[in-house]
Scaffold this motif. Structure first.
Motif, PDB file in Angstrom:
ATOM      1  N   MET A  99      46.884  36.085  50.049  1.00 18.76           N
ATOM      2  CA  MET A  99      46.280  34.849  49.551  1.00 18.76           C
ATOM      3  C   MET A  99      46.652  33.733  50.515  1.00 18.76           C
ATOM      4  SD  MET A  99      46.725  34.049  45.545  1.00 18.76           S
ATOM      5  CE  MET A  99      45.782  32.795  44.697  1.00 18.76           C
ATOM      6  N   LEU A 124      37.131  42.344  49.659  1.00 23.74           N
ATOM      7  CA  LEU A 124      36.650  41.450  48.613  1.00 23.74           C
ATOM      8  C   LEU A 124      37.201  40.065  48.925  1.00 23.74           C
ATOM      9  CD1 LEU A 124      37.793  43.631  45.565  1.00 23.74           C
ATOM     10  CD2 LEU A 124      35.432  43.361  46.300  1.00 23.74           C
ATOM     11  N   ILE A 125      36.439  39.032  48.620  1.00 20.16           N
ATOM     12  CA  ILE A 125      36.945  37.689  48.859  1.00 20.16           C
ATOM     13  C   ILE A 125      36.889  36.839  47.591  1.00 20.16           C
ATOM     14  CG2 ILE A 125      34.702  36.784  49.694  1.00 20.16           C
ATOM     15  CD1 ILE A 125      36.373  35.096  51.700  1.00 20.16           C
ATOM     16  N   GLY A 126      38.002  36.207  47.270  1.00 17.88           N
ATOM     17  CA  GLY A 126      38.058  35.193  46.226  1.00 17.88           C
ATOM     18  C   GLY A 126      38.116  33.850  46.920  1.00 17.88           C
ATOM     19  N   LEU A 127      37.168  32.992  46.583  1.00 13.01           N
ATOM     20  CA  LEU A 127      37.024  31.738  47.306  1.00 13.01           C
ATOM     21  C   LEU A 127      37.121  30.593  46.305  1.00 13.01           C
ATOM     22  CD1 LEU A 127      36.197  30.418  50.043  1.00 13.01           C
ATOM     23  CD2 LEU A 127      33.815  30.763  49.374  1.00 13.01           C
ATOM     24  N   GLY A 128      38.214  29.834  46.380  1.00 13.50           N
ATOM     25  CA  GLY A 128      38.362  28.648  45.543  1.00 13.50           C
ATOM     26  C   GLY A 128      37.987  27.432  46.375  1.00 13.50           C
ATOM     27  N   LEU A 129      36.823  26.850  46.073  1.00  9.39           N
ATOM     28  CA  LEU A 129      36.283  25.749  46.886  1.00  9.39           C
ATOM     29  C   LEU A 129      36.597  24.396  46.256  1.00  9.39           C
ATOM     30  CD1 LEU A 129      32.675  26.980  47.823  1.00  9.39           C
ATOM     31  CD2 LEU A 129      34.587  26.616  49.390  1.00  9.39           C
ATOM     32  N   ASP A 167      34.527  36.593  44.268  1.00  5.23           N
ATOM     33  CA  ASP A 167      34.354  35.597  43.208  1.00  5.23           C
ATOM     34  C   ASP A 167      34.466  34.220  43.848  1.00  5.23           C
ATOM     35  OD1 ASP A 167      33.985  34.635  40.644  1.00  5.23           O
ATOM     36  OD2 ASP A 167      36.100  34.759  40.096  1.00  5.23           O
ATOM     37  N   THR A 168      33.659  33.301  43.361  1.00  2.00           N
ATOM     38  CA  THR A 168      33.685  31.929  43.860  1.00  2.00           C
ATOM     39  C   THR A 168      33.987  31.002  42.700  1.00  2.00           C
ATOM     40  OG1 THR A 168      31.936  32.579  45.380  1.00  2.00           O
ATOM     41  CG2 THR A 168      32.378  30.248  45.190  1.00  2.00           C
ATOM     42  N   VAL A 169      35.002  30.182  42.854  1.00  2.33           N
ATOM     43  CA  VAL A 169      35.401  29.283  41.751  1.00  2.33           C
ATOM     44  C   VAL A 169      35.681  27.895  42.318  1.00  2.33           C
ATOM     45  CG1 VAL A 169      36.406  31.154  40.376  1.00  2.33           C
ATOM     46  CG2 VAL A 169      37.874  29.859  41.938  1.00  2.33           C
ATOM     47  N   THR A 174      41.347  27.655  48.537  1.00  2.00           N
ATOM     48  CA  THR A 174      42.235  28.784  48.299  1.00  2.00           C
ATOM     49  C   THR A 174      41.454  30.069  48.531  1.00  2.00           C
ATOM     50  OG1 THR A 174      43.433  27.492  46.648  1.00  2.00           O
ATOM     51  CG2 THR A 174      43.753  29.871  46.588  1.00  2.00           C
ATOM     52  N   LEU A 175      42.021  30.950  49.328  1.00  2.00           N
ATOM     53  CA  LEU A 175      41.346  32.192  49.686  1.00  2.00           C
ATOM     54  C   LEU A 175      42.202  33.364  49.280  1.00  2.00           C
ATOM     55  CD1 LEU A 175      40.454  31.069  53.290  1.00  2.00           C
ATOM     56  CD2 LEU A 175      38.829  31.391  51.434  1.00  2.00           C
ATOM     57  N   SER A 176      41.586  34.329  48.655  1.00  2.51           N
ATOM     58  CA  SER A 176      42.318  35.540  48.295  1.00  2.51           C
ATOM     59  C   SER A 176      41.497  36.728  48.743  1.00  2.51           C
ATOM     60  CB  SER A 176      42.526  35.556  46.782  1.00  2.51           C
ATOM     61  OG  SER A 176      43.115  36.772  46.404  1.00  2.51           O
ATOM     62  N   ILE A 177      42.034  37.460  49.692  1.00  6.59           N
ATOM     63  CA  ILE A 177      41.289  38.611  50.199  1.00  6.59           C
ATOM     64  C   ILE A 177      41.999  39.907  49.832  1.00  6.59           C
ATOM     65  CG2 ILE A 177      40.680  39.821  52.358  1.00  6.59           C
ATOM     66  CD1 ILE A 177      39.446  37.309  53.328  1.00  6.59           C
ATOM     67  N   THR A 178      41.223  40.858  49.357  1.00  7.81           N
ATOM     68  CA  THR A 178      41.715  42.213  49.163  1.00  7.81           C
ATOM     69  C   THR A 178      41.009  43.084  50.191  1.00  7.81           C
ATOM     70  OG1 THR A 178      42.008  41.853  46.797  1.00  7.81           O
ATOM     71  CG2 THR A 178      41.913  44.138  47.540  1.00  7.81           C
ATOM     72  N   LYS A 211      36.698  41.638  41.276  1.00 10.29           N
ATOM     73  CA  LYS A 211      37.670  40.584  41.557  1.00 10.29           C
ATOM     74  C   LYS A 211      37.257  39.317  40.836  1.00 10.29           C
ATOM     75  CE  LYS A 211      39.657  38.329  45.662  1.00 10.29           C
ATOM     76  NZ  LYS A 211      40.911  39.054  45.742  1.00 10.29           N
ATOM     77  N   MET A 238      38.774  35.360  39.934  1.00 10.93           N
ATOM     78  CA  MET A 238      39.792  34.363  40.270  1.00 10.93           C
ATOM     79  C   MET A 238      39.820  33.338  39.139  1.00 10.93           C
ATOM     80  SD  MET A 238      39.791  32.885  44.104  1.00 10.93           S
ATOM     81  CE  MET A 238      41.123  31.923  44.797  1.00 10.93           C
ATOM     82  N   HIS A 248      39.645  27.498  34.340  1.00  6.75           N
ATOM     83  CA  HIS A 248      39.399  28.712  33.550  1.00  6.75           C
ATOM     84  C   HIS A 248      40.356  28.878  32.383  1.00  6.75           C
ATOM     85  CE1 HIS A 248      37.879  29.473  37.638  1.00  6.75           C
ATOM     86  NE2 HIS A 248      36.884  30.033  37.012  1.00  6.75           N
ATOM     87  N   LEU A 301      45.622  44.578  41.541  1.00  2.68           N
ATOM     88  CA  LEU A 301      46.422  43.763  42.449  1.00  2.68           C
ATOM     89  C   LEU A 301      46.397  42.334  41.913  1.00  2.68           C
ATOM     90  CD1 LEU A 301      44.659  44.905  45.761  1.00  2.68           C
ATOM     91  CD2 LEU A 301      46.941  45.622  45.055  1.00  2.68           C
ATOM     92  N   ASP A 351      50.291  39.386  46.059  1.00  5.68           N
ATOM     93  CA  ASP A 351      50.836  38.379  46.958  1.00  5.68           C
ATOM     94  C   ASP A 351      51.217  37.173  46.115  1.00  5.68           C
ATOM     95  OD1 ASP A 351      51.592  37.241  49.366  1.00  5.68           O
ATOM     96  OD2 ASP A 351      49.603  36.503  49.863  1.00  5.68           O
ATOM     97  N   VAL A 397      52.186  33.104  46.493  1.00  7.42           N
ATOM     98  CA  VAL A 397      52.164  31.981  47.433  1.00  7.42           C
ATOM     99  C   VAL A 397      52.382  30.681  46.663  1.00  7.42           C
ATOM    100  CG1 VAL A 397      50.584  33.138  49.044  1.00  7.42           C
ATOM    101  CG2 VAL A 397      49.653  31.640  47.257  1.00  7.42           C
ATOM    102  N   SER A 420      44.381  35.439  41.199  1.00  7.89           N
ATOM    103  CA  SER A 420      43.278  36.232  41.720  1.00  7.89           C
ATOM    104  C   SER A 420      43.608  37.692  41.475  1.00  7.89           C
ATOM    105  CB  SER A 420      43.120  35.954  43.219  1.00  7.89           C
ATOM    106  OG  SER A 420      42.151  36.809  43.747  1.00  7.89           O
ATOM    107  N   THR A 472      42.349  41.684  41.486  1.00  7.28           N
ATOM    108  CA  THR A 472      41.405  42.727  41.880  1.00  7.28           C
ATOM    109  C   THR A 472      41.725  43.938  41.007  1.00  7.28           C
ATOM    110  OG1 THR A 472      41.344  41.939  44.158  1.00  7.28           O
ATOM    111  CG2 THR A 472      40.580  44.183  43.759  1.00  7.28           C
ATOM    112  N   HIS A 532      31.473  28.492  35.902  1.00 10.47           N
ATOM    113  CA  HIS A 532      32.872  28.128  36.155  1.00 10.47           C
ATOM    114  C   HIS A 532      33.009  27.437  37.496  1.00 10.47           C
ATOM    115  CE1 HIS A 532      34.800  29.956  32.801  1.00 10.47           C
ATOM    116  NE2 HIS A 532      34.304  31.137  33.057  1.00 10.47           N
ATOM    117  N   PHE A 533      31.950  27.465  38.250  1.00 13.40           N
ATOM    118  CA  PHE A 533      32.061  27.040  39.641  1.00 13.40           C
ATOM    119  C   PHE A 533      31.957  25.518  39.740  1.00 13.40           C
ATOM    120  CE2 PHE A 533      29.840  26.138  43.619  1.00 13.40           C
ATOM    121  CZ  PHE A 533      30.888  26.431  44.452  1.00 13.40           C
TER     122      PHE A 533
END
Lengths: 337, 337
Positions: free
Chosen positions: A54, A93-98, A129-131, A138-142, B52, B54, B60, B93, B129, B131, B140, B142, B336-337
């Protein structure tokens, strides 16, 4: 909570995924991200290796870094873990908190960065997932990779008699971070512009050693990626392997830029060796296997350097004429936490 | 960036993982979280389903929700996706972005929540992880599940002639969220304390319908979990399935508490049906398969209700005497975005 869900006139989440991320999901099993999940079918005889890192703006990268570089760093720190496990990368997989102020241009550049690295490393986006993350990106990659069944390289496999090797050069990224945090440092340590740029770029853009993954799988007793500082990470390898590891600080490979910085300010050597963000590999191997690593490194254009050895016992020992070694091992490693 | 890494006198990241998370990693393939990665070996003949989700504090869930409930919600929204795909849950995860003010007690309760749900759903922690996320707790997850090869239930599989069904009751969580956001609403809509508590709890703690996963795998044409509002989610199912879906609003199952709230304030029906956070299943199935779902629901203690059907065409049609239906379908779903 819908008050934070407003995206104004910009793309909805669905549109955003369709525009910037669906084109990255090239496998049919991802349904172009139009489903709740994707599926994976590892080849028979393979294990799936999974890892998750993350990254938070202002903690793991600078919020104003180029979006493509942020995307690549998030991906590459995960690919580095896979390489250390001997795994061939497969997808992520990417979790993207924008944050609320994202722009289409930013997201396009971010998505382009992912696309370029998908090409470089032969992987595909599998889902995500995009939130809304109001204050910080915040980025969370698996990430997923494969190894032959039962052959994931472990951190805890180092044996007495093994050599301890590292790839590439150590400490560049930690020094690059210091240069970014301290605007006067470049001049103070008399680096050239090229040297400073080299070190900063090593922080910005890790180079995961994926091309060494298969030789690790065949010949390493233990492997891990160096993300939290060489000294602390090798202490971890020693602990979980139930061996003692001794390293010769003078043998730790430094880039010319790092050497120049440490020559001007000897205390920076500690930063280099405990600072983190190297994303090089630490490898334990039998002496007879060393040549396999050196050869594979040559093919990949990456030096493999022996910096120490493992023996019966416990803990990490540091020796060498460079710098003041007192209490380094106790200091522990850099922590992103 | 180390200035944000300080954790004072509390546990280091390594200690924190050892204390609160390693005990949750019960599979040998996780190396008690003492490695860079874990491996998975799905049974022969099985696909691995990956999803996945987040979750961000204040977006949320409420930051002051009980830590065990936050942990469970983060896990369950992912398990709900697996259930909708017909997948049997396997493990997960976790990426945990902790604010600086975390306490050992908070983390213990969070970890206990995960442990309880691991027991309930028969899953294990595989890695993750930890952080620093300075302003907001960010999670996040998975999640991994398995289906027989090629049998993942798709969102896009609905066919003309299928019945459209939902599990449980719809709208409780969206109404529960409104009750939490608007302190006067409970009294305004004349709910009993028990009714208000029921609705709030439905927001706090989703009930993923994992016990229906296998019947979905055997008999569903399409499945998805209802997380962004019934109306919007069924519109998505219609779009990716290339069918028209018509639902009869009067047949949408409501709890007694939701009925009471909507009787007092008819506009709340729209909140209930477009509001999100249901984590019930939307299922498309051939009429001949309906009895299988109803039977499986009975065994699991969950009602399965037919609310509409699919036909040739496109879009989502809404009918029924309840409420004012104008523009619901256009409104789209909660995001949620």
């Amino acid at each position: 909570m819908s008050e934070q869900g407003a995206t104004g006139a910009r793309a909805s989440e669905t549109e955003l995924i369709a525009r910037y991320f669906a084109p990255l999901a090239t496998e049919p099993s991802t349904f172009q991200l139009g489903d709740d999940a994707a599926y994976l079918r590892p080849r028979a005889g393979c294990d799936l290796v999974v890892t998750k890192d993350m990254l938070v703006a202002g903690v793991h990268f600078f919020p104003d870094d180029p979006p493509g570089a942020i995307a690549k760093k998030a991906l590459r720190v995960n690919l580095s873990d896979l390489a250390a496990k001997g795994a061939r990368p497969l997808g992520y997989l990417i979790g993207l908190g924008l944050t609320g102020d994202w722009t289409e241009a930013w997201l396009q550049a971010f998505s382009n960065g992912l696309a370029q690295d998908q090409e470089t490393y032969g992987i595909t986006l599998l889902g995500g997932d995009t939130v809304s993350s109001p204050e910080r990106l915040t980025l969370s990659i698996t990430a997923f990779g494969t190894v032959p069944e039962g052959r994931m390289v472990r951190r805890g496999g180092a044996r007495a008699g093994d050599l301890i090797c590292v790839t590439g050069t150590i400490g560049d990224a930690a020094l690059g971070l210091q240069l970014r945090l301290d605007a006067g440092l470049t001049t103070a340590v008399r680096l050239t512009g090229d040297q400073a740029a080299f070190l900063k770029n090593r922080y910005l853009l890790p180079q995961p050693r994926c091309r060494l993954a298969s030789v690790l799988g065949q010949h390493a007793s233990a492997g891990m990626d160096i993300s939290d500082g060489l000294v602390g990470d090798l202490a971890k390898m020693a602990a979980v392997s139930h061996v003692r590891i001794d390293i010769d600080i003078d043998k730790v490979p430094l880039s010319d830029a790092a050497k120049a910085a440490c020559a001007a300010r000897p205390d920076l050597l500690r930063t280099a060796l405990t600072g983190g963000d190297d994303y090089e590999l630490a490898i334990a191997c039998a002496p007879a296997s060393l040549s396999s690593f050196v050869e594979a490194g040559k093919k990949a254009g990456v030096a493999v350097s022996v910096i120490g050895s493992a023996s019966e016992g416990s803990g990490l020992g540091l020796a060498g004429a460079r710098g003041d070694l007192a209490d380094w091992a106790d200091r522990g490693s850099f922590s992103h936490f």
